[in-house]
Write an enzyme that holds these catalytic residues in place. Structure first.
Site, mmCIF file in Angstrom:
data_model
loop_
_atom_site.group_PDB
_atom_site.id
_atom_site.type_symbol
_atom_site.label_atom_id
_atom_site.label_comp_id
_atom_site.label_asym_id
_atom_site.label_seq_id
_atom_site.Cartn_x
_atom_site.Cartn_y
_atom_site.Cartn_z
ATOM 1 N N PHE A 191 -4.935 17.781 10.055
ATOM 2 C CA PHE A 191 -4.191 18.924 9.539
ATOM 3 C C PHE A 191 -3.284 18.426 8.413
ATOM 4 O O PHE A 191 -2.443 17.545 8.609
ATOM 5 C CB PHE A 191 -3.420 19.614 10.657
ATOM 6 C CG PHE A 191 -4.342 20.243 11.649
ATOM 7 C CD1 PHE A 191 -4.897 21.494 11.402
ATOM 8 C CD2 PHE A 191 -4.718 19.557 12.803
ATOM 9 C CE1 PHE A 191 -5.795 22.061 12.309
ATOM 10 C CE2 PHE A 191 -5.609 20.111 13.713
ATOM 11 C CZ PHE A 191 -6.152 21.371 13.460
ATOM 12 N N LYS A 192 -3.489 19.007 7.233
ATOM 13 C CA LYS A 192 -2.861 18.532 6.000
ATOM 14 C C LYS A 192 -1.507 19.206 5.806
ATOM 15 O O LYS A 192 -1.412 20.425 5.637
ATOM 16 C CB LYS A 192 -3.785 18.818 4.820
ATOM 17 C CG LYS A 192 -3.414 18.116 3.530
ATOM 18 C CD LYS A 192 -4.502 18.324 2.489
ATOM 19 C CE LYS A 192 -4.200 17.554 1.216
ATOM 20 N NZ LYS A 192 -5.263 17.757 0.199
ATOM 21 N N ILE A 193 -0.455 18.397 5.817
ATOM 22 C CA ILE A 193 0.924 18.885 5.868
ATOM 23 C C ILE A 193 1.724 18.268 4.723
ATOM 24 O O ILE A 193 1.647 17.060 4.485
ATOM 25 C CB ILE A 193 1.567 18.503 7.212
ATOM 26 C CG1 ILE A 193 0.799 19.142 8.381
ATOM 27 C CG2 ILE A 193 3.035 18.895 7.251
ATOM 28 C CD1 ILE A 193 1.211 18.594 9.742
#
Length: 395
Positions: A191-193
Site C-alpha cells: 500500500f503506497k503511502i
C-alpha cells in the site's frame, strides 16, 4: 500522462480479462509496472568486496546492471511484455485516468464493474459514493494486475489522507477487505503511502499488523531513516527531483553538504539511505526513482530497485559488451560498504514527529507539497470522470 494504443500479447492476459488494448506512459512513475529482466546469459561474478567484474559471456549493459539491481521501467507498453517481463505492478489514480481515457482498454471492465457495485450505488452522500467507487476500481484493476504478474501489486492510498494517520489506516483496511473479497492474499499486496510523519506512523502501525507498505515522496535522509525505523517494506526516493531542485534553488543544508563534498545530492541521498538501512539491519527495500541517464544507474548499482526511463533501458539493452572488452561494472552499494559508513549522533536519533519536522529542509517541504498536489489533482480528476459516467446503464 500520455496514453498509447497497443495490443497486448494474449499469453500475458488472464482469460477473465476482455481482449482490448492499453499502453500507458507515466513520467511520475505512479502507475509504473515493475519489471525484472530475464537473463539468458551468464551473470556477473561478484567479488568479496564492493566491486564486481563482468564474465566474458555477458552480452549487454542491461544484463550487467540487472544483476545488481531490479530494473523498473517507468513506461509501460503491453507489447513490450515479452521483451520486459513484469514481476509486479502499481495501481493508482494515474492509471485509472489512463483506463478511463480509452473505451476499450483491458482494464476497462474492472472499472465498469466497480461502477455497478451494489455496495457503493445506494450511498446517498455523493462524496462517500465516489470514494467507494474509486476504492472498488483500484482493487478491481489491482486484482486483474495480480493475475498478470507473479509479484506484489502496490495500491495507492488517497493523498488527501497524507496527514491523517488513522484515515490512512482505515483506507488500507478498506482496500485490504476489498482485495480479500476477490481472493488476492495480503502477501501479494503493498500500500503506497506518502512519507509525511502521519504516513510514516501509519506505515509503522500497518507493518505491525503484517500489512506491507510502500512509502513514497522521500526527499531527505530524515524521512528515509524514519521510514526504515517504521519498518516500511519499500522506501522510494526520487533522485532526479532532488537534483532538479538543487539546480534551481539553494539553502537546503542537506543538499548543500552533498554539493560541498562534490556529490550529486540525489545519488548521495540514496547512498546514505541504503547504508543506513543495511548497517543497522532494517528490513526495508530501497527504490531509486526518477533516474535520468545511464550514469545514474551505474552510480546506484546494488540498490534494490531502480526506476529508469524506457529510452535509457533500451540504450543499455543495445550496448554490447564484448568478451575482450576491458569493461567492469562496480557495485556501488553493498552491505559491506554500508558497514563502513559513519553516521553522526544526530542522524542516529530515534525519529519522531518533532525531530522530523526540525530536520525538514526547504527541498523536502517544496517537493513533498508538489508531489501531494499532483496526486490529489489526479484523484479529483478520477472522481470527476466517474461522476460523469454514473449511474451506468441498468443501475
Amino acid at each position: 500522462m500520455s496514453v498509447t494504443l497497443k495490443s497486448p500479447p494474449s499469453s500475458f492476459l488472464s482469460s477473465s480479462l476482455p481482449k482490448s488494448r492499453l499502453g500507458f506512459a507515466n513520467g511520475s512513475s505512479s502507475s509504473t509496472l515493475l519489471f525484472k529482466f530475464n537473463r539468458s546469459f551468464p551473470v556477473l561474478r561478484a567479488s568479496s568486496g564492493s566491486s564486481s567484474s563482468v564474465d566474458t559471456g555477458l552480452s549487454t549493459e542491461l544484463d550487467a546492471v540487472s544483476t545488481f539491481s531490479e530494473i523498473v521501467p517507468d513506461t509501460v507498453i503491453f507489447d513490450d511484455f515479452e521483451k520486459f517481463p513484469p514481476t509486479a505492478a502499481t495501481v493508482s489514480s494515474s492509471l485509472l485516468l489512463g483506463i478511463l481515457s480509452l473505451p476499450d482498454t483491458i482494464f476497462r471492465n474492472a472499472v465498469d464493474m466497480a461502477m455497478a457495485d451494489s455496495t457503493c450505488s445506494p450511498l446517498d452522500n455523493p462524496e462517500l459514493r465516489l470514494s467507494c467507487f474509486v476504492n472498488k476500481a483500484l482493487v478491481n484493476v489491482g486484482g486483474d494486475l495480480a493475475k498478470l504478474v507473479p509479484g506484489r501489486v502496490s495500491t495507492e492510498v488517497d493523498a488527501r489522507l497524507a496527514y491523517d494517520t488513522h484515515g490512512i489506516i482505515r483506507r488500507v483496511h478498506d482496500l485490504l477487505r476489498l482485495y480479500d473479497e476477490i481472493a488476492v492474499p495480503p502477501e501479494r499486496l503493498l500500500f503506497k503511502i506518502p512519507s509525511t510523519w502521519q504516513g510514516i506512523e501509519a506505515s509503522r502501525l500497518l507493518e505491525s499488523e503484517g500489512i506491507q507498505t510502500h512509502l513514497t515522496f522521500v526527499y531527505s535522509f530524515a524521512q528515509a531513516a524514519a521510514a526504515a525505523q517504521a519498518g516500511a517494506s519499500v522506501i522510494q526516493i526520487f533522485v532526479g527531483r532532488v537534483r532538479d531542485w538543487a539546480r534551481n534553488h539553494s539553502g537546503d543544508p542537506e543538499i548543500e553538504a552533498a554539493i560541498q563534498r562534490g556529490e550529486d545530492p540525489g545519488l548521495a541521498l540514496v547512498t546514505k539511505a541504503y547504508n543506513y538501512i543495511h548497517k543497522y539491519g532494517h528490513k526495508s527495500k530501497l527504490m531509486a526513482a526518477a533516474v535520468r541517464n545511464k550514469q545514474d544507474i551505474f552510480s546506484l548499482l546494488g540498490v534494490d530497485y531502480i526506476i529508469a526511463p524506457l529510452k535509457v533501458l533500451q540504450s543499455l539493452k543495445e550496448s554490447i559488451t564484448s568478451p575482450d572488452e576491458k569493461y567492469s561494472y562496480v557495485r556501488r552499494l553493498s552491505p559491506q560498504s554500508a558497514a563502513r559508513y559513519d553516521f553522526t549522533a544526530e542522524e542516529l536519533t530515534k525519529w519522531d514527529q518533532l525531530s522530523l519536522a526540525s530536520a525538514m529542509g526547504p527541498a523536502l517541504v517544496e517537493l513533498l507539497a508538489a508531489g501531494l498536489d499532483g496526486y490529489v489533482n489526479q484523484a479529483k480528476r478520477v472522481e470527476e470522470l466517474l461522476d460523469k459516467i454514473w449511474p451506468p446503464p441498468n443501475v
